[in-house]
Design an enzyme around this catalytic site. Structure first.
Site, short mmCIF file in Angstrom:
data_model
loop_
_atom_site.label_atom_id
_atom_site.label_comp_id
_atom_site.label_asym_id
_atom_site.label_seq_id
_atom_site.Cartn_x
_atom_site.Cartn_y
_atom_site.Cartn_z
N GLU A 70 0.82 -1.20 0.00
CA GLU A 70 0.00 0.00 0.00
C GLU A 70 0.85 1.24 0.00
O GLU A 70 1.96 1.26 0.54
CB GLU A 70 -0.87 0.02 1.26
CG GLU A 70 -1.94 -1.04 1.20
CD GLU A 70 -2.60 -1.24 2.53
OE1 GLU A 70 -3.80 -1.54 2.52
OE2 GLU A 70 -1.95 -1.11 3.58
N CYS A 99 3.30 8.51 1.41
CA CYS A 99 3.88 7.59 2.38
C CYS A 99 4.18 6.27 1.65
O CYS A 99 3.27 5.60 1.16
CB CYS A 99 2.89 7.39 3.52
SG CYS A 99 3.47 6.25 4.78
N CYS A 149 7.25 -6.77 7.66
CA CYS A 149 8.38 -6.21 8.41
C CYS A 149 8.90 -7.27 9.36
O CYS A 149 8.15 -8.10 9.85
CB CYS A 149 7.92 -4.98 9.21
SG CYS A 149 9.27 -4.06 9.97
N CYS A 170 7.65 -4.73 16.23
CA CYS A 170 7.32 -3.72 17.24
C CYS A 170 5.92 -4.04 17.78
O CYS A 170 5.00 -4.34 17.02
CB CYS A 170 7.36 -2.31 16.64
SG CYS A 170 9.01 -1.89 16.04
N CYS A 227 2.60 -2.16 16.42
CA CYS A 227 2.44 -1.92 14.99
C CYS A 227 1.72 -3.08 14.33
O CYS A 227 2.08 -4.24 14.54
CB CYS A 227 3.80 -1.71 14.34
SG CYS A 227 3.69 -1.40 12.56
N CYS A 238 -0.97 5.42 10.47
CA CYS A 238 0.30 4.81 10.88
C CYS A 238 0.07 3.45 11.53
O CYS A 238 -0.76 3.31 12.41
CB CYS A 238 1.02 5.68 11.91
SG CYS A 238 1.30 7.35 11.32
N1 SAH Z 1 9.51 1.04 9.93
C1 SAH Z 1 9.67 2.47 9.99
C2 SAH Z 1 8.41 3.21 9.50
C3 SAH Z 1 7.21 2.90 10.34
S1 SAH Z 1 5.68 3.77 10.14
C4 SAH Z 1 10.01 2.87 11.38
O1 SAH Z 1 9.98 2.03 12.27
O2 SAH Z 1 10.32 4.03 11.61
C5 SAH Z 1 5.87 5.36 10.78
C6 SAH Z 1 5.65 5.54 12.28
O3 SAH Z 1 4.40 5.01 12.74
C7 SAH Z 1 6.73 4.85 13.09
O4 SAH Z 1 7.25 5.73 14.05
C8 SAH Z 1 5.97 3.73 13.73
O5 SAH Z 1 6.59 3.30 14.92
C9 SAH Z 1 4.61 4.36 13.97
N2 SAH Z 1 3.54 3.39 14.25
C10 SAH Z 1 3.53 2.07 13.98
N3 SAH Z 1 2.38 1.51 14.41
C11 SAH Z 1 1.64 2.50 14.93
C12 SAH Z 1 0.35 2.55 15.51
N4 SAH Z 1 -0.43 1.47 15.60
N5 SAH Z 1 -0.11 3.74 15.94
C13 SAH Z 1 0.65 4.85 15.80
N6 SAH Z 1 1.87 4.86 15.27
C14 SAH Z 1 2.38 3.70 14.85
#
Ligand code: SAH
Length: 369
Positions: free
Chosen positions: A95, A108, A115, A119, A122, A342
């Site tokens: 996406e 984005c 991934c 985390c 996420c 996000c």
């Molecule tokens: N893999 C990259 C990009 C991730 S997406 C990274 O880790 O930086 C961008 C941001 O959204 C990151 O800071 C990620 O930690 C955050 N994110 C992930 N899941 C989320 C959620 N459920 N709610 C809010 N932010 C989230």
């Protein structure tokens, strides 16, 4: 056109294209011509590249291709953000999300299918890891979004900024991501300045120094916790690259440019990382790194135990940082009605689903004897 034995020209940045043409015995300016055709004039077949000789077009037709993902869904959110679902040649889907604002339009972009980093907050992590995206699949997101958004590709582009914040950890797919960002920056392609491209990483420390030397785009770091114990739990890669090392790498990243800052992303999880004490601990951590903070209200997804901090708590947390002299913004949640916020970019894993279906079939057959 999609013969996988041919070279997909979208996998090559300008240097790569020059090498490709050199190997064909052609002058390097062919690379520049072809780049313009692909990215500025949006021509998707060699026959249309009218400043190349007929013979060269024929040779390209046999040796190369311009293969993009396929748009399988295009959804518009009530707030104007737009999500494209793209299908890759192997059936996987990814996406990409466009977020229009008054002064800019941000795309984005994803770097991997799934991934590996797991985390805890996420939703992409729930899907596991499938594979790295190729450069063509990364830059293809920009090209296809640019097309879908219409307008004159050459003069007025809707996309003014790119954030590598979709699915995946971009620094674990370093080479393909850097090539794609080179194309985003190239004047013969998208011509975005390095300030308008932001790579977001969970903190793969060794690659940060490399990135600074080789591509030098804006940096966002997913911090989310202020001590190693908590960060180990939220962002498990912290066990390998703990906070102190990460902060030191961030300091180096912006060290030789006075006004440059690292953006620290911080997801607001009620009762987990959102107390006043956490905010003060964060201030202490940021003392040595020129920084901005981006607070992200947690976006829930099915089966998560986390809850977002409420707006009042976020405001108080934000005020402590602001009073401590740190520019802090709270990210608006956009596109959550189309699961594009996000951490909600889960994509679709067609081959995994098929694998699951096959497993199910086998299991069913076993039961049936
Ligand atoms: N893999 C990259 C990009 C991730 S997406 C990274 O880790 O930086 C961008 C941001 O959204 C990151 O800071 C990620 O930690 C955050 N994110 C992930 N899941 C989320 C959620 N459920 N709610 C809010 N932010 C989230």
């Amino acid at each position: 056109m999609s013969d996988p034995r041919t070279t997909n020209l979208l996998d090559l940045d300008r240097r790569g294209l020059e090498g490709f043409f050199a190997a064909m015995g052609e002058k390097s300016f062919r690379a520049q011509q072809v780049m313009k055709w692909i990215y500025q004039l949006d021509v998707d077949d060699f026959a249309g590249m009218s400043n190349l000789s007929k013979a060269l077009r024929e040779r390209l037709h046999n040796a190369a291709r311009m293969e993009l993902p396929r748009v399988v869904m295009d959804r518009l959110s009530a707030d104007g953000s737009r999500k494209l679902l793209l299908q890759l040649a192997d059936g996987n889907c990814i996406e990409t999300v466009f977020i229009p604002e008054k002064e800019r339009g941000t795309l984005c972009v994803s770097s991997q299918v799934g991934c590996m980093l797991n985390c805890s907050f996420c939703s992409t992590a729930q899907q596991g890891f499938n594979r790295n995206l190729t450069t063509a699949e990364i830059i293809g997101q920009v090209l296809l979004a640019s097309r879908a958004l219409g307008g004159d590709v050459q003069h007025k582009r809707a996309i003014t900024n790119v954030v590598m914040m979709g699915m995946g950890e971009p620094l674990l797919n370093y080479d393909a991501v850097v090539r794609a960002m080179n194309i985003m920056r190239d004047d013969l392609a998208f011509g975005l300045s390095k300030r308008r491209i932001t790579l977001s990483t969970s903190g793969i420390v060794p690659e940060l120094d490399r990135l600074r030397a080789e591509c030098d785009v804006s940096l966002a770091v997913s911090l989310h916790a202020t001590n190693d114990e908590l960060r180990n739990e939220l962002v498990p890669i912290n066990r390998k690259y703990p906070i102190a090392e990460l902060m030191e790498a961030c300091r180096r990243y912006v060290a030789d440019e006075p006004r440059r800052r690292v953006t620290f992303e911080y997801v607001m999880l009620a009762g987990v990382n959102d107390s006043d004490a956490h905010a003060r601990e964060l201030l202490r951590l940021l003392r040595r790194v020129p920084s901005k903070v981006n607070l992200i209200p947690f976006n829930p997804f099915p089966n998560t135990a986390y809850v977002s901090s409420d707006p009042q708590r976020i405001l108080e947390f934000q005020n402590i940082l602001i009073n401590g002299g740190i520019v802090t913004v709270t990210r608006k949640t956009r596109g959550d009605d189309i699961a594009a916020a996000c951490g909600q970019l889960a994509g679709e894993f067609r081959d995994r689903t098929r694998r699951r279906e096959r497993q199910l079939e086998v299991a069913v057959q076993e039961v049936r004897g």
